[in-house]
Design a protein around this motif. Structure first.
Motif, mmCIF file in Angstrom:
data_model
loop_
_atom_site.group_PDB
_atom_site.id
_atom_site.type_symbol
_atom_site.label_atom_id
_atom_site.label_comp_id
_atom_site.label_asym_id
_atom_site.label_seq_id
_atom_site.Cartn_x
_atom_site.Cartn_y
_atom_site.Cartn_z
ATOM 1 N N GLY A 3 0.528 3.719 1.916
ATOM 2 C CA GLY A 3 0.824 4.032 3.314
ATOM 3 C C GLY A 3 2.037 3.279 3.815
ATOM 4 O O GLY A 3 2.878 3.818 4.526
ATOM 5 N N THR B 102 -9.271 4.429 -2.106
ATOM 6 C CA THR B 102 -9.835 3.935 -0.845
ATOM 7 C C THR B 102 -9.422 4.778 0.353
ATOM 8 O O THR B 102 -9.951 4.583 1.444
ATOM 9 N N GLY B 103 -8.477 5.720 0.150
ATOM 10 C CA GLY B 103 -7.946 6.466 1.290
ATOM 11 C C GLY B 103 -8.302 7.930 1.304
ATOM 12 O O GLY B 103 -7.649 8.716 2.000
ATOM 13 N N ASN B 104 -9.318 8.324 0.551
ATOM 14 C CA ASN B 104 -9.674 9.738 0.474
ATOM 15 C C ASN B 104 -10.598 10.140 1.613
ATOM 16 O O ASN B 104 -11.353 9.326 2.151
ATOM 17 N N ARG B 105 -10.541 11.441 1.953
ATOM 18 C CA ARG B 105 -11.367 11.994 3.012
ATOM 19 C C ARG B 105 -12.213 13.126 2.439
ATOM 20 O O ARG B 105 -12.081 13.480 1.271
ATOM 21 N N ARG C 264 -6.524 14.053 -1.756
ATOM 22 C CA ARG C 264 -6.970 13.143 -0.697
ATOM 23 C C ARG C 264 -7.989 13.829 0.204
ATOM 24 O O ARG C 264 -8.865 13.193 0.797
ATOM 25 N N ASP D 148 -4.925 4.178 -3.717
ATOM 26 C CA ASP D 148 -5.089 4.924 -2.470
ATOM 27 C C ASP D 148 -5.902 6.195 -2.649
ATOM 28 O O ASP D 148 -6.830 6.470 -1.878
ATOM 29 N N SER E 186 0.845 -1.198 0.000
ATOM 30 C CA SER E 186 0.000 0.000 0.000
ATOM 31 C C SER E 186 0.871 1.235 0.000
ATOM 32 O O SER E 186 2.033 1.198 0.416
#
Length: 472
Positions: free
Chosen positions: A9, A463-466, A93, A452, A7
């Motif tokens: 991260g 899958t990692g967005n805010r 992001r 991500d 990933s």
């Protein structure tokens, strides 16, 4: 080569945990002054090649500390670049793109941790002077994002009724103090001077305690204005005059620090939010020969000057040619002050060793633009540009020196292009065919980013967005 099933991260964590250099100082955590110019090009300082105007104070700043020659912003546009700087996180992001104007109902989510939030937890007094551009509504202003005080403009200085291409679209330009409008600007000749005076006042008031000052100049973004003391001083014209006044501002700040005995315990960081707005001709800065400018992911749009100075701690005369990015500033300041990193994941890493002239393991950096388009990935000396549409100045354009822009042409790049930025910083020779292994490696890093953070160019959702903060 890093396997692409990791990933993003985990990759960030791997690179962040290597080569951590301790700070060789007996002093307390320093005062921190972060200066962010607007649309200043890579070639706009004497220490980076400028010849048509003088920047002696900023050139001395570079001599006294570390000068970065391959320093990037992740987004070549105002709001996104500022969000990335203050949060250590790619702005896409955070659901922040482009340049917010007076109609925006969203801004930087107050749940995000800014540099000011981080330093307040360590007892710093925090102040901001200048251009904010992360949401003009009360809920998103600097005083809601970790700053104890604020003086400046809520967005760009061209978002006013006198815009040359959008007359009367924008409302009157508000000058704000904390959360109140204290003046309406119909001209801006004193703006850089006002910012400087407020910055000096903040330093004076907080000389007995640790402070963080974020000074975000509105200049040299158009429209250009300069005070009488610098009018006509440069050989180039108004743009050069403006640059000389920004340089004067840095000189005044350093003089104040010296007079108060704070110079030895103050870290100064100076950089820019993106490259020059080339369509404005003589009212735009210089890329120093780099390709294209603001609003593109070519080097002229995302490579910017960067200087970090802390007398006796950052070695004078350091020139660092390893790549770094504005997202690295927050984690570096956390390292310096022993502050806790944000609870939410960030994308930058601590680059303190680079300020000491050391090298670190390379990490991939990404350039996003428009509505979440992954346009480029950089790793070490390599840069891969993906097929996308970008803007450029037409070959037959007649650039002016009157503040009126020309229209861009738009080019569709149809194949990936790989560049060796050491031998070809101007991005002239595509070496993808000669380096298939490097091409695959950078494509692997890009795939991590797509998983991500998504990528509109390949129709991917991350899958990692805010979420940004929003007002219904």
């Amino acid at each position: 080569m890093i396997k692409t099933f990791l990933s993003l991260g985990l990759v960030s964590a791997f690179f962040s945990c290597t080569n951590q250099t301790e700070i060789k100082t007996n002093t307390s955590p320093p005062n921190i002054i972060l200066v962010f110019a607007d649309d200043m090009g890579y070639g706009d300082l004497g220490s980076y090649g400028a010849t048509e105007w003088e920047t002696p104070h900023l050139d001395q700043l570079a001599k006294d500390g570390a000068k970065f020659t391959q320093f990037y912003v992740p987004h070549a546009v105002c709001t996104a670049s500022r969000a990335a700087l203050l949060t250590g996180t790619y702005a896409n992001r955070l659901e922040l793109f482009g340049a917010l104007d007076h109609t925006a109902k969203h801004g930087l989510n107050p749940e995000e941790t800014t540099i000011a939030d981080l330093l307040k937890e360590k007892g710093y007094t925090t102040g901001m002077v200048g251009k904010w551009h992360l949401g003009h509504l009360e809920e998103f202003l600097p005083t809601r994002q970790g700053f104890d005080s604020y003086f400046g403009l809520p967005y760009s200085n061209d978002m006013w009724p006198h815009h040359p291409e959008a007359k009367d679209y924008y409302p009157p330009l508000p000058l704000m103090e904390n959360e109140k409008t204290i003046d309406i600007l119909d001209e801006q000749h004193q703006l850089t001077t006002q910012y400087t005076e407020r910055a000096l006042d903040f330093i004076d008031k907080n000389k007995e305690e640790s402070f963080f000052l974020y000074l975000a100049h509105s200049m040299p973004h158009v429209p250009l204005f300069v005070s009488e003391k610098f009018e006509g001083k440069s050989r180039q014209g108004l743009y050069g005059d403006v640059m000389m006044e920004i340089d004067w501002s840095m000189g005044e700040i350093r003089k104040k620090l010296k007079d108060l005995g704070l110079e030895e315990n103050t870290l100064i960081i100076f950089t820019s939010d993106n490259g020059p707005w080339l369509s404005y001709g003589g009212h735009a800065g210089s890329t120093g020969g780099l390709r294209e400018g603001k609003g593109t992911s070519w080097e002229g749009g995302i490579r910017v000057p960067a200087i970090m100075t802390w007398p006796g701690v950052i070695p004078a005369g350091t020139v660092q040619d390893q790549a770094a990015m504005t997202i690295d500033i927050l984690p570096t300041l956390a390292h310096i002050t022993q502050a806790k990193l944000p609870d939410l994941p960030i994308d930058g890493r601590n680059i303190w060793p680079l300020t000491q002239g050391e090298k670190m393991d390379h990490k991939p950096y990404y350039a996003y633009y428009n509505q979440n388009e992954l346009q480029a990935v950089m790793f070490g000396k390599w840069k891969l540009i993906f097929p996308h549409q970008y803007r450029t100045i037409p070959n037959d354009a007649e650039l002016s020196n009157d503040g009126i822009p020309v229209k861009y042409d738009h080019i569709n790049l149809t194949e990936p292009m790989l560049f060796d930025l050491v031998s070809d910083p101007f991005e002239q020779k595509n070496v993808a065919a000669e380096n298939p292994d490097i091409l695959r490696e950078l494509e692997g890093y890009a795939e991590l980013a797509r998983q991500d953070m998504g990528d509109a160019l390949t129709d991917r959702t991350g899958t990692g967005n805010r979420k940004a903060g929003r007002i219904d």
